[in-house]
Scaffold this motif. Structure first.
Motif, mmCIF file in Angstrom:
data_model
loop_
_atom_site.group_PDB
_atom_site.id
_atom_site.type_symbol
_atom_site.label_atom_id
_atom_site.label_comp_id
_atom_site.label_asym_id
_atom_site.label_seq_id
_atom_site.Cartn_x
_atom_site.Cartn_y
_atom_site.Cartn_z
ATOM 1 N N ASP A 186 -10.998 -31.063 7.375
ATOM 2 C CA ASP A 186 -9.867 -30.172 7.654
ATOM 3 C C ASP A 186 -9.281 -30.468 9.034
ATOM 4 O O ASP A 186 -8.066 -30.520 9.205
ATOM 5 C CB ASP A 186 -10.277 -28.702 7.582
ATOM 6 C CG ASP A 186 -10.667 -28.263 6.184
ATOM 7 O OD1 ASP A 186 -10.198 -28.889 5.209
ATOM 8 O OD2 ASP A 186 -11.434 -27.286 6.077
ATOM 9 N N CYS A 187 -10.152 -30.650 10.006
ATOM 10 C CA CYS A 187 -9.702 -30.928 11.378
ATOM 11 C C CYS A 187 -8.950 -32.249 11.451
ATOM 12 O O CYS A 187 -7.924 -32.351 12.132
ATOM 13 C CB CYS A 187 -10.893 -30.946 12.328
ATOM 14 S SG CYS A 187 -11.663 -29.344 12.560
ATOM 15 N N GLU A 232 -13.976 -24.246 9.305
ATOM 16 C CA GLU A 232 -13.246 -25.484 9.063
ATOM 17 C C GLU A 232 -14.233 -26.636 8.973
ATOM 18 O O GLU A 232 -15.214 -26.682 9.708
ATOM 19 C CB GLU A 232 -12.265 -25.760 10.197
ATOM 20 C CG GLU A 232 -11.104 -24.821 10.248
ATOM 21 C CD GLU A 232 -10.092 -25.222 11.307
ATOM 22 O OE1 GLU A 232 -10.013 -26.413 11.616
ATOM 23 O OE2 GLU A 232 -9.413 -24.329 11.801
ATOM 24 N N SER A 233 -13.956 -27.545 8.074
ATOM 25 C CA SER A 233 -14.781 -28.736 7.980
ATOM 26 C C SER A 233 -14.182 -29.832 8.853
ATOM 27 O O SER A 233 -13.048 -29.738 9.319
ATOM 28 C CB SER A 233 -14.861 -29.213 6.529
ATOM 29 O OG SER A 233 -13.629 -29.782 6.122
#
Length: 79
Positions: A7-8, A3-4
């Motif tokens: 994304d978080c 996850e980038s």
């Protein structure tokens, strides 16, 4: 799955928006009349304020100034 950061943040925004909707639904269906000392209702209002503040914080554009000429900053060590 990797996850980038973006994304978080998107997940956090979605979860906070869901929490905001749930709190609003719970507040709007709270039985009346409501006394000024109703702790549960006051707690819901406080939680709604915290969720709104968190969402506003995530949606806010933050300006981080950078120096035009890089130079040593007192107290900051490069590692």
């Amino acid at each position: 799955m990797t996850e980038s950061f973006k994304d978080c943040v998107l997940v956090a925004k979605a979860e906070l928006a869901a929490a905001q909707r749930l709190l609003q639904r719970e507040i709007s269906t709270y039985p009346g009349p409501i006394a000024g000392c109703d702790e549960q209702f006051n707690h819901l209002l406080a939680e709604r304020q915290k969720v709104s503040a968190a969402l506003n914080s995530l949606n806010q554009n933050v300006f981080v100034p950078t120096p035009r000429k890089p130079g040593p900053i007192p107290g900051l060590k490069s590692q």
